[in-house]
Design a protein around this motif. Sequence first.
Motif, PDB file in Angstrom:
ATOM      1  N   ALA A 142      48.489   6.509  14.849  1.00  0.00           N
ATOM      2  CA  ALA A 142      47.472   7.343  14.169  1.00  0.00           C
ATOM      3  C   ALA A 142      48.168   8.421  13.338  1.00  0.00           C
ATOM      4  O   ALA A 142      47.763   8.722  12.213  1.00  0.00           O
ATOM      5  CB  ALA A 142      46.546   7.987  15.192  1.00  0.00           C
ATOM      6  N   PHE A 143      49.219   9.010  13.903  1.00  0.00           N
ATOM      7  CA  PHE A 143      50.104   9.870  13.113  1.00  0.00           C
ATOM      8  C   PHE A 143      51.278   8.990  12.715  1.00  0.00           C
ATOM      9  O   PHE A 143      51.885   8.339  13.567  1.00  0.00           O
ATOM     10  CB  PHE A 143      50.608  11.058  13.949  1.00  0.00           C
ATOM     11  CG  PHE A 143      51.601  11.912  13.202  1.00  0.00           C
ATOM     12  CD1 PHE A 143      51.170  12.949  12.403  1.00  0.00           C
ATOM     13  CD2 PHE A 143      52.961  11.638  13.271  1.00  0.00           C
ATOM     14  CE1 PHE A 143      52.079  13.720  11.676  1.00  0.00           C
ATOM     15  CE2 PHE A 143      53.873  12.399  12.547  1.00  0.00           C
ATOM     16  CZ  PHE A 143      53.428  13.444  11.759  1.00  0.00           C
ATOM     17  N   ASP A 144      51.595   8.942  11.433  1.00  0.00           N
ATOM     18  CA  ASP A 144      52.695   8.083  11.010  1.00  0.00           C
ATOM     19  C   ASP A 144      53.370   8.679   9.773  1.00  0.00           C
ATOM     20  O   ASP A 144      52.756   8.774   8.706  1.00  0.00           O
ATOM     21  CB  ASP A 144      52.162   6.675  10.686  1.00  0.00           C
ATOM     22  CG  ASP A 144      53.296   5.683  10.525  1.00  0.00           C
ATOM     23  OD1 ASP A 144      54.400   6.094  10.089  1.00  0.00           O
ATOM     24  OD2 ASP A 144      53.102   4.494  10.813  1.00  0.00           O
ATOM     25  N   VAL A 147      53.496   7.034   6.143  1.00  0.00           N
ATOM     26  CA  VAL A 147      52.221   6.792   5.462  1.00  0.00           C
ATOM     27  C   VAL A 147      52.245   7.226   3.976  1.00  0.00           C
ATOM     28  O   VAL A 147      51.258   7.073   3.259  1.00  0.00           O
ATOM     29  CB  VAL A 147      51.101   7.522   6.260  1.00  0.00           C
ATOM     30  CG1 VAL A 147      51.085   9.018   5.952  1.00  0.00           C
ATOM     31  CG2 VAL A 147      49.749   6.881   6.060  1.00  0.00           C
ATOM     32  N   VAL A 151      49.166   7.868   1.180  1.00  0.00           N
ATOM     33  CA  VAL A 151      48.754   9.249   0.866  1.00  0.00           C
ATOM     34  C   VAL A 151      48.821   9.474  -0.644  1.00  0.00           C
ATOM     35  O   VAL A 151      47.943  10.106  -1.241  1.00  0.00           O
ATOM     36  CB  VAL A 151      49.640  10.273   1.617  1.00  0.00           C
ATOM     37  CG1 VAL A 151      49.412  11.684   1.096  1.00  0.00           C
ATOM     38  CG2 VAL A 151      49.375  10.214   3.117  1.00  0.00           C
ATOM     39  N   ASP A 200      56.313  11.029   4.545  1.00  0.00           N
ATOM     40  CA  ASP A 200      55.450  12.190   4.276  1.00  0.00           C
ATOM     41  C   ASP A 200      55.405  13.028   5.551  1.00  0.00           C
ATOM     42  O   ASP A 200      54.908  12.561   6.586  1.00  0.00           O
ATOM     43  CB  ASP A 200      54.045  11.695   3.903  1.00  0.00           C
ATOM     44  CG  ASP A 200      53.082  12.826   3.582  1.00  0.00           C
ATOM     45  OD1 ASP A 200      53.292  13.949   4.080  1.00  0.00           O
ATOM     46  OD2 ASP A 200      52.107  12.583   2.844  1.00  0.00           O
ATOM     47  N   GLY A 202      53.910  15.992   5.704  1.00  0.00           N
ATOM     48  CA  GLY A 202      52.847  16.992   5.507  1.00  0.00           C
ATOM     49  C   GLY A 202      52.050  17.287   6.770  1.00  0.00           C
ATOM     50  O   GLY A 202      51.453  18.351   6.896  1.00  0.00           O
ATOM     51  N   GLY A 203      52.054  16.366   7.717  1.00  0.00           N
ATOM     52  CA  GLY A 203      51.267  16.560   8.934  1.00  0.00           C
ATOM     53  C   GLY A 203      52.043  17.202  10.063  1.00  0.00           C
ATOM     54  O   GLY A 203      51.490  17.379  11.159  1.00  0.00           O
ATOM     55  N   SER A 273      43.632  20.651  12.214  1.00  0.00           N
ATOM     56  CA  SER A 273      43.563  19.630  11.159  1.00  0.00           C
ATOM     57  C   SER A 273      42.102  19.326  10.877  1.00  0.00           C
ATOM     58  O   SER A 273      41.281  19.343  11.783  1.00  0.00           O
ATOM     59  CB  SER A 273      44.221  18.328  11.622  1.00  0.00           C
ATOM     60  OG  SER A 273      45.594  18.401  11.438  1.00  0.00           O
ATOM     61  N   HIS A 289      41.874  14.119   3.084  1.00  0.00           N
ATOM     62  CA  HIS A 289      43.281  13.928   2.697  1.00  0.00           C
ATOM     63  C   HIS A 289      44.081  13.313   3.839  1.00  0.00           C
ATOM     64  O   HIS A 289      45.225  12.914   3.665  1.00  0.00           O
ATOM     65  CB  HIS A 289      43.909  15.261   2.270  1.00  0.00           C
ATOM     66  CG  HIS A 289      44.090  16.230   3.402  1.00  0.00           C
ATOM     67  ND1 HIS A 289      43.027  16.777   4.081  1.00  0.00           N
ATOM     68  CD2 HIS A 289      45.191  16.744   3.964  1.00  0.00           C
ATOM     69  CE1 HIS A 289      43.471  17.589   5.015  1.00  0.00           C
ATOM     70  NE2 HIS A 289      44.787  17.587   4.971  1.00  0.00           N
ATOM     71  N   VAL A 291      44.678  10.255   6.224  1.00  0.00           N
ATOM     72  CA  VAL A 291      44.313   8.845   6.143  1.00  0.00           C
ATOM     73  C   VAL A 291      44.541   8.157   7.477  1.00  0.00           C
ATOM     74  O   VAL A 291      45.398   8.562   8.267  1.00  0.00           O
ATOM     75  CB  VAL A 291      45.104   8.095   5.038  1.00  0.00           C
ATOM     76  CG1 VAL A 291      44.873   8.739   3.685  1.00  0.00           C
ATOM     77  CG2 VAL A 291      46.579   8.027   5.360  1.00  0.00           C
ATOM     78  N   PRO A 293      46.196   5.302   9.070  1.00  0.00           N
ATOM     79  CA  PRO A 293      47.200   4.307   8.670  1.00  0.00           C
ATOM     80  C   PRO A 293      46.759   2.887   9.007  1.00  0.00           C
ATOM     81  O   PRO A 293      47.227   1.933   8.383  1.00  0.00           O
ATOM     82  CB  PRO A 293      48.445   4.701   9.482  1.00  0.00           C
ATOM     83  CG  PRO A 293      48.236   6.134   9.842  1.00  0.00           C
ATOM     84  CD  PRO A 293      46.754   6.298  10.007  1.00  0.00           C
ATOM     85  N   ASP A 316      51.148  20.578  15.487  1.00  0.00           N
ATOM     86  CA  ASP A 316      50.788  20.126  14.140  1.00  0.00           C
ATOM     87  C   ASP A 316      50.551  18.609  14.105  1.00  0.00           C
ATOM     88  O   ASP A 316      49.493  18.124  13.658  1.00  0.00           O
ATOM     89  CB  ASP A 316      51.912  20.535  13.167  1.00  0.00           C
ATOM     90  CG  ASP A 316      51.520  20.398  11.714  1.00  0.00           C
ATOM     91  OD1 ASP A 316      50.441  19.839  11.428  1.00  0.00           O
ATOM     92  OD2 ASP A 316      52.299  20.831  10.840  1.00  0.00           O
ATOM     93  N   THR A 320      46.865  16.365  13.783  1.00  0.00           N
ATOM     94  CA  THR A 320      46.625  15.326  12.772  1.00  0.00           C
ATOM     95  C   THR A 320      46.278  13.995  13.449  1.00  0.00           C
ATOM     96  O   THR A 320      45.304  13.323  13.071  1.00  0.00           O
ATOM     97  CB  THR A 320      47.870  15.158  11.867  1.00  0.00           C
ATOM     98  OG1 THR A 320      48.224  16.441  11.335  1.00  0.00           O
ATOM     99  CG2 THR A 320      47.611  14.196  10.725  1.00  0.00           C
ATOM    100  N   VAL A 324      42.664  11.768  13.344  1.00  0.00           N
ATOM    101  CA  VAL A 324      42.540  10.351  12.967  1.00  0.00           C
ATOM    102  C   VAL A 324      41.840   9.571  14.077  1.00  0.00           C
ATOM    103  O   VAL A 324      40.960   8.744  13.818  1.00  0.00           O
ATOM    104  CB  VAL A 324      43.942   9.733  12.690  1.00  0.00           C
ATOM    105  CG1 VAL A 324      43.849   8.220  12.492  1.00  0.00           C
ATOM    106  CG2 VAL A 324      44.590  10.388  11.471  1.00  0.00           C
TER     107      VAL A 324
HETATM  108  P1  AMP Z   1      47.530  18.204   8.578  1.00  0.00           P
HETATM  109  O1  AMP Z   1      46.838  19.181   7.695  1.00  0.00           O
HETATM  110  O2  AMP Z   1      48.594  18.793   9.440  1.00  0.00           O
HETATM  111  O3  AMP Z   1      46.593  17.349   9.367  1.00  0.00           O
HETATM  112  O4  AMP Z   1      48.355  17.237   7.628  1.00  0.00           O
HETATM  113  C1  AMP Z   1      47.736  16.510   6.602  1.00  0.00           C
HETATM  114  C2  AMP Z   1      48.818  15.929   5.722  1.00  0.00           C
HETATM  115  O5  AMP Z   1      49.596  14.980   6.468  1.00  0.00           O
HETATM  116  C3  AMP Z   1      48.276  15.161   4.544  1.00  0.00           C
HETATM  117  O6  AMP Z   1      48.096  16.006   3.433  1.00  0.00           O
HETATM  118  C4  AMP Z   1      49.357  14.125   4.304  1.00  0.00           C
HETATM  119  O7  AMP Z   1      50.420  14.690   3.585  1.00  0.00           O
HETATM  120  C5  AMP Z   1      49.835  13.810   5.702  1.00  0.00           C
HETATM  121  N1  AMP Z   1      49.088  12.735   6.378  1.00  0.00           N
HETATM  122  C6  AMP Z   1      47.860  12.230   6.052  1.00  0.00           C
HETATM  123  N2  AMP Z   1      47.484  11.294   6.945  1.00  0.00           N
HETATM  124  C7  AMP Z   1      48.491  11.215   7.858  1.00  0.00           C
HETATM  125  C8  AMP Z   1      48.697  10.440   9.026  1.00  0.00           C
HETATM  126  N3  AMP Z   1      47.787   9.561   9.463  1.00  0.00           N
HETATM  127  N4  AMP Z   1      49.875  10.602   9.709  1.00  0.00           N
HETATM  128  C9  AMP Z   1      50.800  11.496   9.294  1.00  0.00           C
HETATM  129  N5  AMP Z   1      50.656  12.269   8.206  1.00  0.00           N
HETATM  130  C10 AMP Z   1      49.520  12.138   7.506  1.00  0.00           C
END
Ligand code: AMP
Length: 380
Positions: A142-144, A147, A151, A200, A202-203, A273, A289, A291, A293, A316, A320, A324
């Motif tokens: 779910a966190f990957d 991704v 994204v 990525d 970002g999460g 998140s 934003h 997704v 996966p 963090d 995320t 998901v």
């Molecule tokens: P957050 O605000 O910590 O939930 O992070 C969201 C950011 O994580 C998004 O803007 C993407 O850059 C990235 N992201 C989106 N979906 C995923 C996911 N399923 N797993 C890991 N990173 C993700």
Amino acid sequence: MPSPLRVPRPLMFVLFWAVLMFNGLFVWIVLQPGPATSAAPTNHEPSRPLEGEASRFEFRQTHMGSEFTLILYSADEAKARRGSDAAFARIAQLDAAFSDYQPESELMRLCDQAGGPPVKVSSDLLSILNRSKSMAQRSGGAFDPTVGPVVRLWRRARRTRELPGADLLAKARDFVGIDKMTLDDQAGTVQLARKGMKLDLGGIAKGFASDEALATLRRQGIRQALVAGAGDIAAGDPPPGAKGWTVGIAPLEAPGARPSRFLALSHACVSTSGDAERFVVIDGVRYSHIVDPGTGLGLTRRASVTVVTNDGATSDSLATAATVLGPEQGLKLVESVPNAAALFVIKEGGKTKAIESSRWKTLPTASPKSEKAAAVVPTD
Ligand code: AMP
Ligand code: MG
């Protein structure tokens, strides 16, 4: 150099309105007053702290596309400035390594070599990729962190307001999968199996960076501190005379209203998140934003998750992942992570529901009587 706000103790009830918002879910950081202090300040000049008494300092800088705020106590202004400079330098260093927006970042240079042999990376990058991989495995993907290609399609969709084509999505999803990223701790290397893979972070990066900045302050001898990288917060020792940093969660139904729940947190990290700020509406459907996966689609379920744990990378990435997964599976995941607590807020059929994990109910709470009289300074 950023100019710190130096705040006389009697006024320092609430000075920081952080950062987290989901359709009305706000998280506020409230600074509780210390024990009753002497005279109130005059209207003209801030009162000077007594010799040896810690003053409150606040510094802000933008990194990782977000505003980072440091709040700390020190009896020595020069030490406070040195500490904040070092903490921001650490965040900037991590940004330069982890960014997926800067083509020259260490992360993007690693992605340029996808499909090739293992690549030697810095200990910071190896560390966050290890943390990412273990959350990917724990959460069933779910966190990957792989991704990235998906994204990117959704980032473009936000700009063009058109859904990514099915063929493009299928192609992008081919590059996703945590088994395509091999880490070798002994050799200090990362290997990405397929050319075209994009990582990525970002999460997870802001939680990691907030925690690292707090550790930097601690090494500088500053322990009563809080670091907030937008919605990812790391709290150290409590402010003088307080049992913790008060984090208030406002009621969903009335955005901006006075929070109804307050936690008193120290030595803890908090992340939220959700799809409050970054989403796109296409043909009447709201895509987040974040997704899934598994499907390659932006989440359409309205949900937000606030997680409290011992460290920022976990809070963090777990927030995320739980967003998901949704409340049912997400709750199971949270319950399986040592010392993690979560509050899920979901909106279904126009109704808002809050669901707490078992540990959430045991978190220390606060009832800031001072909150009514407080000044609130929004940071976002
Ligand atoms: P957050 O605000 O910590 O939930 O992070 C969201 C950011 O994580 C998004 O803007 C993407 O850059 C990235 N992201 C989106 N979906 C995923 C996911 N399923 N797993 C890991 N990173 C993700
Ligand atoms: Mg996250």
